[in-house]
Structure formats: C-alpha cells, structure tokens
Design a protein around this motif. Sequence first.
Motif, PDB file in Angstrom:
ATOM      1  N   CYS A 178       0.854  -1.192   0.000  1.00 15.10           N
ATOM      2  CA  CYS A 178       0.000   0.000   0.000  1.00 15.10           C
ATOM      3  C   CYS A 178       0.891   1.243   0.000  1.00 15.10           C
ATOM      4  CB  CYS A 178      -0.899   0.039   1.227  1.00 15.10           C
ATOM      5  SG  CYS A 178      -2.110  -1.282   1.306  1.00 15.10           S
ATOM      6  N   LEU A 179       2.046   1.109   0.645  1.00 20.26           N
ATOM      7  CA  LEU A 179       3.004   2.214   0.722  1.00 20.26           C
ATOM      8  C   LEU A 179       3.782   2.298  -0.591  1.00 20.26           C
ATOM      9  CD1 LEU A 179       4.496   4.335   2.465  1.00 20.26           C
ATOM     10  CD2 LEU A 179       5.881   2.478   3.397  1.00 20.26           C
ATOM     11  N   TYR A 180       4.357   1.172  -1.006  1.00 15.67           N
ATOM     12  CA  TYR A 180       5.128   1.097  -2.254  1.00 15.67           C
ATOM     13  C   TYR A 180       4.670  -0.162  -2.992  1.00 15.67           C
ATOM     14  CZ  TYR A 180       8.144   4.231   0.474  1.00 15.67           C
ATOM     15  OH  TYR A 180       8.634   5.257   1.252  1.00 15.67           O
ATOM     16  N   LEU A 243      -0.600   6.588   6.952  1.00 16.07           N
ATOM     17  CA  LEU A 243      -0.389   5.543   5.947  1.00 16.07           C
ATOM     18  C   LEU A 243      -1.712   4.794   5.800  1.00 16.07           C
ATOM     19  CD1 LEU A 243       1.438   3.912   4.164  1.00 16.07           C
ATOM     20  CD2 LEU A 243       2.347   2.784   6.164  1.00 16.07           C
ATOM     21  N   ASP A 246      -4.356   1.093   0.558  1.00 13.22           N
ATOM     22  CA  ASP A 246      -4.591   1.456  -0.833  1.00 13.22           C
ATOM     23  C   ASP A 246      -5.741   0.596  -1.363  1.00 13.22           C
ATOM     24  OD1 ASP A 246      -4.576   1.871  -3.536  1.00 13.22           O
ATOM     25  OD2 ASP A 246      -2.434   1.479  -3.805  1.00 13.22           O
ATOM     26  N   CYS A 249      -4.538  -1.792  -3.812  1.00 12.89           N
ATOM     27  CA  CYS A 249      -3.302  -2.527  -3.486  1.00 12.89           C
ATOM     28  C   CYS A 249      -3.271  -3.866  -4.234  1.00 12.89           C
ATOM     29  CB  CYS A 249      -3.212  -2.788  -1.983  1.00 12.89           C
ATOM     30  SG  CYS A 249      -1.753  -3.771  -1.552  1.00 12.89           S
TER      31      CYS A 249
ATOM     32  N   ARG B  55       5.676   5.652  -8.303  1.00  6.45           N
ATOM     33  CA  ARG B  55       4.998   4.819  -7.308  1.00  6.45           C
ATOM     34  C   ARG B  55       5.865   4.463  -6.106  1.00  6.45           C
ATOM     35  NH1 ARG B  55       2.175   4.806  -5.212  1.00  6.45           N
ATOM     36  NH2 ARG B  55       0.734   3.072  -4.994  1.00  6.45           N
ATOM     37  N   ASN B  58       6.398   8.708  -2.171  1.00  8.50           N
ATOM     38  CA  ASN B  58       5.136   9.207  -1.634  1.00  8.50           C
ATOM     39  C   ASN B  58       5.295  10.669  -1.276  1.00  8.50           C
ATOM     40  OD1 ASN B  58       3.596   6.880  -1.886  1.00  8.50           O
ATOM     41  ND2 ASN B  58       4.410   6.044   0.013  1.00  8.50           N
ATOM     42  N   TYR B  60       3.577  13.842   0.778  1.00  8.78           N
ATOM     43  CA  TYR B  60       2.639  14.195   1.826  1.00  8.78           C
ATOM     44  C   TYR B  60       2.468  15.705   1.875  1.00  8.78           C
ATOM     45  CZ  TYR B  60       2.939   9.457   3.677  1.00  8.78           C
ATOM     46  OH  TYR B  60       2.852   8.104   3.836  1.00  8.78           O
ATOM     47  N   ASP B  65      -1.027  11.685   2.914  1.00  5.15           N
ATOM     48  CA  ASP B  65      -0.542  11.210   1.618  1.00  5.15           C
ATOM     49  C   ASP B  65      -1.421  11.814   0.502  1.00  5.15           C
ATOM     50  OD1 ASP B  65       0.108   9.656  -0.628  1.00  5.15           O
ATOM     51  OD2 ASP B  65       0.288   7.819   0.552  1.00  5.15           O
ATOM     52  N   ARG B  67      -1.997  10.856  -2.373  1.00  9.95           N
ATOM     53  CA  ARG B  67      -2.780   9.849  -3.119  1.00  9.95           C
ATOM     54  C   ARG B  67      -4.211   9.770  -2.578  1.00  9.95           C
ATOM     55  NH1 ARG B  67      -0.415   4.200  -2.710  1.00  9.95           N
ATOM     56  NH2 ARG B  67       0.648   4.981  -0.857  1.00  9.95           N
TER      57      ARG B  67
END
Lengths: 273, 93
Positions: A178-180, A243, A246, A249, B55, B58, B60, B65, B67
């Motif tokens: 979800c982060l990368y 965080l 996603d 994801c 991707r 990130n 902020y 975030d 996104r």
Amino acid sequence: MEINFTEEQLERYSRHIILPEVGPEGQAKLLSSRVLIVGAGGLGSPTAMYLAAAGVGTIGIIDADCVDLSNLQRQIAHGQDRLGMPKAESAKKTIANLNPDVKVIAYNERLTSENAREIIREYDLVLDGSDNFPTRFLVNDACFFEKKPLVSAAMFRFEGQLATFKPHEDADGPCYRCLYPEPPPAGLVPSCSEAGILGALAGAVGTMQAVEALKELLGIGESLSGWLMTFDALRMEWRKLRLRKDPHCPLCSDKATIHELVEYEQPACTWQA
Amino acid sequence: MSVTVRIPTPLRRLTGGADEVQVEAKTVAEAIDALEAKHPGIKERICDEQGEIRRFVNIYVNDEDVRFLEGKDTPVKDGDEISIVPAIAGGAA
C-alpha cells in the motif's frame, strides 16, 4: 495462564513485571512468543538483543551473510572475534550470553519464495531489517499470506522509516505494498550498501522497531499500524505520517492481482546520487 | 502561497544539501515544478515521463498522503509543508 517463573526469572524480569502494562502475565506472554528477525545486521543487531533481553522465548534469525570488518561500525551483535562467522550464528552466540531463557533458531540462508512462507508460519511476529527491496516485498507478501504482523524498518544515510503492517487483523490496515506497490527500478532509489550510513542510526531505528515489537506482542498501547514513522537524524526529528490502505493494493485489497509469492531480481548497485 | 518542501536524504545532493526548500505554489504539481526550477534534475526523481508521481515515492501535504487527497493537484496553502518520502531499503548489509 499458569505462570511458573523461577527465582532467577523473577529477578531478571523484575523491571518488566513491576510495570502494570506488562506484569507477570505480559512477561509470560513474551516468554512464550516467537519472533522472526530478517537480517542480522544494523537493525537486526539491536532488535535481536533487546528482544532477547526482554525474554522473548523464541527468536529466529535469518541472514545468509558472514560478519565482515566493515559491519562492526554499526552491527553491535557481532564483534572482532566473529569475523567470518555467519551473522545468524554470531547473533545466536550474543543472545545466548544475554539471556539463557531464549531459544534461538539461526537460519544461515537467504529468505526465498521457496522457504519464506514455511519459515514465517512458525512465528507470531516478523521484524524486517533486510537490506534490499526484493526481500522486503517477499517478507511483506509472505506475512500477508500467513496472516502474521510485520514490523518493518529501513534506513539510509541519516534517515530511517518504521511501520507496522497487519492488514489481516485490521480491515483498514495497510501493507508494505500500500506504501510502495512494487520495487523501484534499479538506479532510481538507493538500496545498496555503498550508500553509507551513520552507525548509531541503526541503533536508534532498530531500538524503536524493538519497542514496537514488544508492544505488539504484549498487545499494549497504540499500534503503529496505519502510520509511517520517519526519523531524520540530521534534524533530530521523528515524524508520523498517515499511511492508508490502498484500495487498489495489488496484494491486500479486494482488487488484488498477487496471489502467490513473487521473487524480484536484486538490481545491480547503480545508484549514484 | 509559500510552502516548505522537505527534501529526503537521498535527494539532498540535488538541492546542494538543503533539507528544505521554500517555493511559491498553489498545488503539489506547481510546487514540484518550482522545485525543479530552483534545483534542476530533481523532478525526474519524483515524477515519471508523464509527470505522474512515481509509485515508489510518496508525497505528503502536512501528514496526509496526496494519493488520498487529490494527487498532484492537491491544493496547498501558505505555511503548508510538503514531504517527499521515497522508498529506502537499508537495514542489514
């Protein structure tokens, strides 16, 4: 839970047992816990040592490398007398000296798509302190499939990142993807050992990782799940960034496209900045 | 709008070592362009050829975030802080 501490254990863990948040029940929980540490280097050294000192009953340590002189600037589980020894074995020796209550399982091998799920399945919690993206994605995916919480830490030069992933427990909980979502292409981000690191940064970040792991095992306080914690040693600043899970994801969302372990190539070290 | 862009360690070579840069911008995209104008070469580390945020990076605004806001069109206001958080992998070696 039936608790039968020896006299020696009551003394050894007295500063834990006296804490209302830990108590004898919490200490017994730690003694029956099983934690896997991926990487016995800069992060794995402090995490293994603090978890062992805390009385985490079984600690698995996986690392395929041997101790090298250039490791000793920050990898404090090893020492001069361990040069050339497999790192997992060296960490095992250090732990045996710290706390005989702890059973250590040393894996002198690399985590691969072949062995990852089988190994991770044996543990309650996984700590990632590896040094490359392919392993980080492998650990994340295997933890997701095996429904194991993951406390992940990484560092570079003067900077650290820390996060807890447990999407299997918390519907809104993110995973590493979800982060990368996927590993960066070679050369665009630093992942190579040539980049350099301030030695004590490993202690700062690894110790925070150990604190979070103990909280997770004890089930106390607020989990870091849902946050990315960053540390900038030059500014002497910790920050918590949101965080989120996603919804697209590739692993943990309902639109998942990854249903088995993926092994990425370790890119050559071409990063120059 | 004057906003602060926080530069992560891996990109500080491109800002002459500066850990933050002040720019004038109304959106995240404008802030990245303003950053590029001051420190050429930094945008390609953050955005792909189509100008989309990469991707493994990130961004902020304050602690959220982008996104989950409006992506690179996320508005920024005076005093906001933009952080660039790239993936890092070091730990064991």
